[in-house]
Design a protein around this motif. Sequence first.
Motif: not given
Length: 154
Positions: A66-77
């Motif tokens: 993959i190229e240029n993966p954009i961070a868009c959020g997170f799952k957190d617990w």
Amino acid sequence: MGIEKLSRKTEIELTNMCLICDGSKVLVQEKAGTNGLVFPGGHVEEDESLLESVIREMKEETGLTIENPIACGFKDWIQEDGTRYLVLLYKTDKFSGELKSSEEGRVFWVDRSDLDSVNLIWNMKELLEIFDSDRYSEFFFKIKNGKYKGELLG
């Protein structure tokens, strides 16, 4: 007698997940040991950047670079032992290579219009809200009355 200072440090398990898109299709994984589909992902290794980890995991689990993966959020617990489990969510439509499954599970393309009719597990539908819009950035779980309760936050 001094005041005891509370530690702000907590144990965290860092992981990632990536929504890989190809036009109207998205890549899903039939995760080994489960009865459903997820988006591919894995753990962040020691001495590895978050970005390096998602690129490596996608190569290992899907065969794609993959190229240029954009961070868009997170799952957190917060797990029962107090460890925080954090899934960093990325998306990309830029990749090369040949799709191949791994020991983690079979990978294949699904048309977005079919996502409602496939067996997505582990709150994948809620995570799509994060992947697809700017409305939410976090899916947070906490234990309430002995059960995990998840909430989309933005």
